[in-house]
Design a protein around this motif. Sequence first.
Motif, PDB file in Angstrom:
ATOM      1  N   GLU A  23       0.808  -1.220   0.000  1.00 54.22           N
ATOM      2  CA  GLU A  23       0.000   0.000   0.000  1.00 54.22           C
ATOM      3  C   GLU A  23       0.838   1.266   0.000  1.00 54.22           C
ATOM      4  O   GLU A  23       0.363   2.341  -0.366  1.00 54.22           O
ATOM      5  N   HIS A  24       2.120   1.158   0.387  1.00 52.10           N
ATOM      6  CA  HIS A  24       2.997   2.336   0.378  1.00 52.10           C
ATOM      7  C   HIS A  24       3.441   2.713  -1.039  1.00 52.10           C
ATOM      8  O   HIS A  24       4.044   3.763  -1.230  1.00 52.10           O
ATOM      9  N   ASP A  25       3.155   1.840  -1.998  1.00 53.75           N
ATOM     10  CA  ASP A  25       3.520   2.122  -3.380  1.00 53.75           C
ATOM     11  C   ASP A  25       2.393   2.800  -4.152  1.00 53.75           C
ATOM     12  O   ASP A  25       2.492   3.003  -5.358  1.00 53.75           O
ATOM     13  N   PHE A  26       1.298   3.105  -3.444  1.00 54.20           N
ATOM     14  CA  PHE A  26       0.160   3.803  -4.024  1.00 54.20           C
ATOM     15  C   PHE A  26      -0.193   4.984  -3.135  1.00 54.20           C
ATOM     16  O   PHE A  26       0.060   4.966  -1.933  1.00 54.20           O
ATOM     17  N   VAL A  27      -0.756   6.023  -3.722  1.00 53.23           N
ATOM     18  CA  VAL A  27      -1.102   7.233  -2.973  1.00 53.23           C
ATOM     19  C   VAL A  27      -2.573   7.557  -3.203  1.00 53.23           C
ATOM     20  O   VAL A  27      -3.034   7.600  -4.352  1.00 53.23           O
ATOM     21  N   VAL A  28      -3.311   7.764  -2.104  1.00 55.61           N
ATOM     22  CA  VAL A  28      -4.696   8.202  -2.197  1.00 55.61           C
ATOM     23  C   VAL A  28      -4.701   9.718  -2.367  1.00 55.61           C
ATOM     24  O   VAL A  28      -4.229  10.452  -1.494  1.00 55.61           O
ATOM     25  N   VAL A  29      -5.224  10.183  -3.491  1.00 55.36           N
ATOM     26  CA  VAL A  29      -5.155  11.600  -3.843  1.00 55.36           C
ATOM     27  C   VAL A  29      -6.564  12.170  -3.923  1.00 55.36           C
ATOM     28  O   VAL A  29      -7.411  11.644  -4.648  1.00 55.36           O
ATOM     29  N   PRO A  30      -6.866  13.257  -3.189  1.00 58.52           N
ATOM     30  CA  PRO A  30      -8.173  13.912  -3.365  1.00 58.52           C
ATOM     31  C   PRO A  30      -8.239  14.569  -4.732  1.00 58.52           C
ATOM     32  O   PRO A  30      -7.286  15.212  -5.175  1.00 58.52           O
ATOM     33  N   THR A  31      -9.332  14.402  -5.428  1.00 59.94           N
ATOM     34  CA  THR A  31      -9.453  14.979  -6.773  1.00 59.94           C
ATOM     35  C   THR A  31      -9.436  16.499  -6.742  1.00 59.94           C
ATOM     36  O   THR A  31      -9.163  17.146  -7.755  1.00 59.94           O
ATOM     37  N   SER A  32      -9.678  17.085  -5.586  1.00 63.18           N
ATOM     38  CA  SER A  32      -9.596  18.550  -5.464  1.00 63.18           C
ATOM     39  C   SER A  32      -8.185  19.051  -5.705  1.00 63.18           C
ATOM     40  O   SER A  32      -7.975  20.220  -6.048  1.00 63.18           O
ATOM     41  N   SER A  33      -7.183  18.168  -5.551  1.00 59.47           N
ATOM     42  CA  SER A  33      -5.793  18.583  -5.760  1.00 59.47           C
ATOM     43  C   SER A  33      -5.480  18.830  -7.230  1.00 59.47           C
ATOM     44  O   SER A  33      -4.459  19.419  -7.560  1.00 59.47           O
ATOM     45  N   PHE A  34      -6.368  18.374  -8.135  1.00 63.25           N
ATOM     46  CA  PHE A  34      -6.155  18.607  -9.557  1.00 63.25           C
ATOM     47  C   PHE A  34      -6.618  19.996  -9.978  1.00 63.25           C
ATOM     48  O   PHE A  34      -6.318  20.454 -11.077  1.00 63.25           O
ATOM     49  N   ALA A  35      -7.391  20.675  -9.113  1.00 64.41           N
ATOM     50  CA  ALA A  35      -7.918  22.000  -9.444  1.00 64.41           C
ATOM     51  C   ALA A  35      -6.930  23.079  -9.015  1.00 64.41           C
ATOM     52  O   ALA A  35      -6.282  22.969  -7.978  1.00 64.41           O
ATOM     53  N   SER A  36      -6.810  24.125  -9.822  1.00 68.11           N
ATOM     54  CA  SER A  36      -5.907  25.227  -9.496  1.00 68.11           C
ATOM     55  C   SER A  36      -6.504  26.111  -8.408  1.00 68.11           C
ATOM     56  O   SER A  36      -7.712  26.361  -8.396  1.00 68.11           O
ATOM     57  N   GLU A  37      -5.649  26.579  -7.509  1.00 73.63           N
ATOM     58  CA  GLU A  37      -6.096  27.513  -6.487  1.00 73.63           C
ATOM     59  C   GLU A  37      -6.198  28.907  -7.102  1.00 73.63           C
ATOM     60  O   GLU A  37      -5.383  29.287  -7.939  1.00 73.63           O
ATOM     61  N   PRO A  38      -7.206  29.698  -6.693  1.00 78.70           N
ATOM     62  CA  PRO A  38      -7.417  30.992  -7.327  1.00 78.70           C
ATOM     63  C   PRO A  38      -6.412  32.061  -6.916  1.00 78.70           C
ATOM     64  O   PRO A  38      -6.266  33.059  -7.593  1.00 78.70           O
ATOM     65  N   ALA A  39      -5.738  31.855  -5.773  1.00 85.08           N
ATOM     66  CA  ALA A  39      -4.815  32.878  -5.279  1.00 85.08           C
ATOM     67  C   ALA A  39      -3.464  32.257  -4.981  1.00 85.08           C
ATOM     68  O   ALA A  39      -3.333  31.052  -4.778  1.00 85.08           O
ATOM     69  N   CYS A  40      -2.430  33.109  -4.941  1.00 83.73           N
ATOM     70  CA  CYS A  40      -1.079  32.641  -4.643  1.00 83.73           C
ATOM     71  C   CYS A  40      -0.988  32.290  -3.162  1.00 83.73           C
ATOM     72  O   CYS A  40      -1.297  33.113  -2.303  1.00 83.73           O
ATOM     73  N   SER A  41      -0.595  31.064  -2.868  1.00 83.65           N
ATOM     74  CA  SER A  41      -0.446  30.649  -1.477  1.00 83.65           C
ATOM     75  C   SER A  41       0.939  31.012  -0.974  1.00 83.65           C
ATOM     76  O   SER A  41       1.844  31.322  -1.755  1.00 83.65           O
ATOM     77  N   ALA A  42       1.119  30.966   0.337  1.00 82.43           N
ATOM     78  CA  ALA A  42       2.403  31.334   0.942  1.00 82.43           C
ATOM     79  C   ALA A  42       3.505  30.431   0.414  1.00 82.43           C
ATOM     80  O   ALA A  42       3.336  29.226   0.259  1.00 82.43           O
ATOM     81  N   ALA A  43       4.653  31.019   0.128  1.00 84.00           N
ATOM     82  CA  ALA A  43       5.777  30.257  -0.395  1.00 84.00           C
ATOM     83  C   ALA A  43       6.256  29.246   0.633  1.00 84.00           C
ATOM     84  O   ALA A  43       6.398  29.567   1.810  1.00 84.00           O
TER      85      ALA A  43
END
Length: 462
Positions: A23-43
Amino acid sequence: MASSLLLCLLLCSYYAIAHGGNEHDFVVVPTSSFASEPACSAASSRATSAPNRASVPLAHRHGACAPSGATDKPSLAERLHRDRGRRNYIVSKASGRTTLLSEGGVSIPTSRGDAVDSLEYVVTLGIGTPAVEQTVLMDTGSDLSWVQCKPCNSSECYPQKDPLFDPSSSSTYTPIPCDTDACRDLGSDTYNHGCTNGTGPSLCQYGIRYGGGSTTVGLYSTETLTLKPGVSIKNFSFGCGFDQHGPYDKFDGLLGLGGAPESLVSQTTTLYGGAFSYCLPPGNSTAGFLALGAPSNHTAGFVFTPLHRFPDVATFYMVTLAGISVGGKQLDIPPTVFSKGMIIDSGTVVTGLPATAYSALRSAFRSAMSAYPLLPRNDGLDTCYNLTGLSNVTVPKVALTFSGGATIDLDVPSGVLLEGCLAFVGGSSDSQVGIIGNVNQRTFEVLYDSGKGKVGFRPGAC
């Protein structure tokens, strides 16, 4: 929510059993991570520091963190079309094929990709005394840096957000005379230097025409380049462009980071030892960094592989790929498939693999992602998924192993998937050089150390 997460964990376990990993060779990814954020986040960049090192912020040109402001982002199909042109050009140049195009009666060698628009990451620097901020595209596949200069009218220069650099307002600007070693060294076979034909002194000219027809012509000059307050490079050779044509898009010029003598890296060898690094952020709404010089603790957190160069093409940086794994399972790819090498390029988006290697990768990745429906081919990308209506997706890890044993696990999902598509394409055969694109490089500090002859990768750097 809990049941959804449990389902994903069960799927991970199922994939691990089915494909020989865990299971460590697979990653559960929220599909929201594919969407661009509207604002610049902190570096969140973590550039390793050193007394002889200079670091500046880096951002995606179409992202919210771009200093000149986000412009209209091209569609994936447009990006892939430009990217394919760039990739094809780099392969042809690496093979020793050069095309001369005519601009105003002067033959100008074609340089780099389909268009400058294929480049994606920008940095802001200061040029002149006093320093004038300029936002420029960074490119490891180019050598000569340039910015647009006054006097330029709307028919000679494209619109840019920042003020044009005015050489007459700088106390350190010097055009390079034509009859000098610096002008002769520019090379007629590379940038087609010529001489101005006026009543004053004859000055050195440069000219570049990109594969898509964009051109820049101007005076080859020297100036003070300011990386950040208190850190400047005197007598930096660059192009002061007075005639630009093509589909340029708001940026002020280009910063060449290739290996030829005209590049910023080569010009600062005595200061920074011929080393530089960058970290490309995981998304368009976060920042990365570009740094000149190597870290003080040179090996901390990095894995290294030997750096190779083409005998007749000094621009490109090349490494040797030795293997690929998907979901923890090494693919059965003969080592000879990778014998032509892989160019690492900041301006190419999608990684181009030899045909045999890509076929093995695609088969293994599709098998690991068999729970998700495939979409039709998307302008060259043939492994794209319909993830509509899903909260989470289980993605296999993809690892690249280089000569010497250096292995990197690509960031999931940003280093593996591009808008739901596997960020790799296959070449027509195994007989040409490959290219490692910028998607696979995301979140790594990629260190190019020409002085020590190696390339390093440090994960989680931005």
